[in-house]
Design a protein around this motif. Structure first.
Motif, PDB file in Angstrom:
ATOM      1  N   VAL A  99       0.845  -1.197   0.000  1.00 59.92           N
ATOM      2  CA  VAL A  99       0.000   0.000   0.000  1.00 59.92           C
ATOM      3  C   VAL A  99       0.882   1.248   0.000  1.00 59.92           C
ATOM      4  N   ASP A 100       0.583   2.175  -0.898  1.00 60.12           N
ATOM      5  CA  ASP A 100       1.331   3.440  -0.949  1.00 60.12           C
ATOM      6  C   ASP A 100       1.208   4.165   0.385  1.00 60.12           C
ATOM      7  N   GLY A 101       2.331   4.661   0.881  1.00 63.47           N
ATOM      8  CA  GLY A 101       2.330   5.429   2.119  1.00 63.47           C
ATOM      9  C   GLY A 101       2.419   4.587   3.381  1.00 63.47           C
ATOM     10  N   MET A 102       2.541   3.265   3.235  1.00 67.18           N
ATOM     11  CA  MET A 102       2.640   2.392   4.409  1.00 67.18           C
ATOM     12  C   MET A 102       4.006   1.702   4.408  1.00 67.18           C
ATOM     13  N   ILE A 103       4.694   1.802   5.548  1.00 68.61           N
ATOM     14  CA  ILE A 103       6.010   1.178   5.677  1.00 68.61           C
ATOM     15  C   ILE A 103       5.868  -0.320   5.931  1.00 68.61           C
ATOM     16  N   GLY A 104       4.943  -0.704   6.810  1.00 70.52           N
ATOM     17  CA  GLY A 104       4.762  -2.112   7.141  1.00 70.52           C
ATOM     18  C   GLY A 104       3.743  -2.283   8.231  1.00 70.52           C
ATOM     19  N   THR A 105       3.594  -3.535   8.689  1.00 67.49           N
ATOM     20  CA  THR A 105       2.595  -3.868   9.702  1.00 67.49           C
ATOM     21  C   THR A 105       3.219  -4.703  10.822  1.00 67.49           C
ATOM     22  N   VAL A 106       2.546  -4.685  11.958  1.00 64.55           N
ATOM     23  CA  VAL A 106       2.852  -5.573  13.079  1.00 64.55           C
ATOM     24  C   VAL A 106       1.510  -6.101  13.562  1.00 64.55           C
ATOM     25  N   ALA A 107       1.374  -7.435  13.623  1.00 66.46           N
ATOM     26  CA  ALA A 107       0.085  -8.027  13.967  1.00 66.46           C
ATOM     27  C   ALA A 107       0.140  -8.811  15.265  1.00 66.46           C
ATOM     28  N   GLY A 108      -0.934  -8.689  16.012  1.00 66.93           N
ATOM     29  CA  GLY A 108      -1.158  -9.525  17.184  1.00 66.93           C
ATOM     30  C   GLY A 108      -2.255 -10.512  16.849  1.00 66.93           C
ATOM     31  N   ASP A 109      -3.113 -10.807  17.803  1.00 67.15           N
ATOM     32  CA  ASP A 109      -4.200 -11.753  17.606  1.00 67.15           C
ATOM     33  C   ASP A 109      -5.393 -11.096  16.913  1.00 67.15           C
ATOM     34  N   ASP A 110      -5.855  -9.970  17.474  1.00 64.10           N
ATOM     35  CA  ASP A 110      -7.035  -9.299  16.921  1.00 64.10           C
ATOM     36  C   ASP A 110      -6.783  -7.820  16.621  1.00 64.10           C
ATOM     37  N   THR A 111      -5.528  -7.408  16.653  1.00 62.84           N
ATOM     38  CA  THR A 111      -5.165  -6.014  16.412  1.00 62.84           C
ATOM     39  C   THR A 111      -3.889  -5.967  15.589  1.00 62.84           C
ATOM     40  N   CYS A 161      -0.391  -0.454  11.457  1.00 65.64           N
ATOM     41  CA  CYS A 161       0.177  -0.123  10.153  1.00 65.64           C
ATOM     42  C   CYS A 161       0.949   1.176  10.336  1.00 65.64           C
ATOM     43  N   VAL A 162       2.200   1.194   9.928  1.00 64.54           N
ATOM     44  CA  VAL A 162       3.037   2.372  10.100  1.00 64.54           C
ATOM     45  C   VAL A 162       3.018   3.188   8.810  1.00 64.54           C
ATOM     46  N   SER A 163       2.620   4.466   8.944  1.00 61.91           N
ATOM     47  CA  SER A 163       2.545   5.382   7.815  1.00 61.91           C
ATOM     48  C   SER A 163       3.891   6.043   7.566  1.00 61.91           C
ATOM     49  N   VAL A 164       4.223   6.269   6.310  1.00 58.87           N
ATOM     50  CA  VAL A 164       5.428   7.013   5.935  1.00 58.87           C
ATOM     51  C   VAL A 164       5.292   8.455   6.421  1.00 58.87           C
ATOM     52  N   ASP A 165       4.103   8.991   6.304  1.00 61.66           N
ATOM     53  CA  ASP A 165       3.808  10.367   6.683  1.00 61.66           C
ATOM     54  C   ASP A 165       3.677  10.460   8.210  1.00 61.66           C
ATOM     55  N   PRO A 166       4.270  11.469   8.849  1.00 61.53           N
ATOM     56  CA  PRO A 166       4.123  11.634  10.300  1.00 61.53           C
ATOM     57  C   PRO A 166       2.661  11.773  10.729  1.00 61.53           C
ATOM     58  N   ASP A 167       1.809  12.206   9.809  1.00 59.02           N
ATOM     59  CA  ASP A 167       0.374  12.275  10.051  1.00 59.02           C
ATOM     60  C   ASP A 167      -0.258  11.185   9.194  1.00 59.02           C
ATOM     61  N   GLY A 168      -0.727  10.135   9.819  1.00 55.52           N
ATOM     62  CA  GLY A 168      -1.246   8.982   9.089  1.00 55.52           C
ATOM     63  C   GLY A 168      -2.681   9.093   8.626  1.00 55.52           C
ATOM     64  N   LYS A 169      -3.241  10.315   8.579  1.00 54.62           N
ATOM     65  CA  LYS A 169      -4.654  10.491   8.210  1.00 54.62           C
ATOM     66  C   LYS A 169      -4.965   9.920   6.822  1.00 54.62           C
ATOM     67  N   ALA A 170      -4.105  10.161   5.851  1.00 54.60           N
ATOM     68  CA  ALA A 170      -4.366   9.673   4.492  1.00 54.60           C
ATOM     69  C   ALA A 170      -4.362   8.150   4.450  1.00 54.60           C
ATOM     70  N   LEU A 171      -3.408   7.521   5.149  1.00 57.79           N
ATOM     71  CA  LEU A 171      -3.359   6.058   5.189  1.00 57.79           C
ATOM     72  C   LEU A 171      -4.593   5.513   5.891  1.00 57.79           C
ATOM     73  N   ALA A 172      -4.980   6.111   7.019  1.00 59.58           N
ATOM     74  CA  ALA A 172      -6.170   5.659   7.743  1.00 59.58           C
ATOM     75  C   ALA A 172      -7.409   5.755   6.858  1.00 59.58           C
ATOM     76  N   ALA A 173      -7.551   6.855   6.133  1.00 58.84           N
ATOM     77  CA  ALA A 173      -8.707   7.027   5.244  1.00 58.84           C
ATOM     78  C   ALA A 173      -8.701   5.970   4.142  1.00 58.84           C
ATOM     79  N   HIS A 174      -7.529   5.694   3.582  1.00 57.18           N
ATOM     80  CA  HIS A 174      -7.423   4.678   2.522  1.00 57.18           C
ATOM     81  C   HIS A 174      -7.791   3.293   3.060  1.00 57.18           C
ATOM     82  N   LEU A 175      -7.307   2.954   4.255  1.00 51.31           N
ATOM     83  CA  LEU A 175      -7.604   1.645   4.833  1.00 51.31           C
ATOM     84  C   LEU A 175      -9.089   1.529   5.199  1.00 51.31           C
ATOM     85  N   ARG A 176      -9.691   2.613   5.690  1.00 53.07           N
ATOM     86  CA  ARG A 176     -11.139   2.603   5.951  1.00 53.07           C
ATOM     87  C   ARG A 176     -11.909   2.335   4.661  1.00 53.07           C
TER      88      ARG A 176
END
Length: 154
Positions: free
Chosen positions: A118-130, A133-148
């Motif tokens: 995904v553009d703007g995402m560095i990577g993920t760390v997963a647990g059991d139910d959570t 996602c780490v955003s490239v941008d210090p403000d992850g609003k665009a990534l959050a909106a895209h994932l929603r």
């Protein structure tokens, strides 16, 4: 005669294409592909390929392969299906976007996201139910909106 690798490759494909809830169901799907396998063989194969049971959107416990073809990009339709089925909530904290899933499903979503690059995402760390996602941008609003949007919860 089908080799072990051929059988396990077929199992991986079948699990990706169908909601396989039981080993007898998988044996039937294999038989439809012309592959005869015993329950013991299927059980060993599922363990060898790292299959896990996850809760599908329907509520059924089904097999999934967390690292299904990890070097291949996940098609957008596959990512939308995974996100739509298993992401219940998207929250934001700085450049970290937190996704909530049913128990046991976070790793499947994380794998699909990682493979989709995904553009703007560095990577993920997963647990059991959570998962985070780490955003490239210090403000992850665009990534959050895209994932929603991908999860259909915008």
């Amino acid at each position: 005669m089908t080799t072990k690798v051929q059988r396990q490759t077929t199992i991986t494909r079948l699990v990706a294409e169908h909601e396989v809830a039981s080993q007898p169901e998988l044996i039937e799907l294999l038989a439809a592909e012309g592959i005869d396998a015993t329950q013991a063989t299927v059980s060993r194969d599922l363990d060898d390929i790292g299959a896990v049971k996850v809760r599908a959107a329907s509520g059924a416990a089904v097999y999934a392969i967390p690292e299904f073809e990890p070097d291949r990009l996940a098609p957008l339709d596959h990512l939308r299906r995974v996100m739509g089925e298993w992401v219940a909530e998207v929250a934001l904290s700085g450049n970290i976007v937190v996704l909530r899933t049913p128990p046991g499903c976070a790793h499947v979503v994380a794998s699909a996201l990682d493979r989709s690059r995904v553009d703007g995402m560095i990577g993920t760390v997963a647990g059991d139910d959570t998962l985070m996602c780490v955003s490239v941008d210090p403000d992850g609003k665009a990534l959050a909106a895209h994932l929603r949007q991908l999860a259909g919860i915008d």
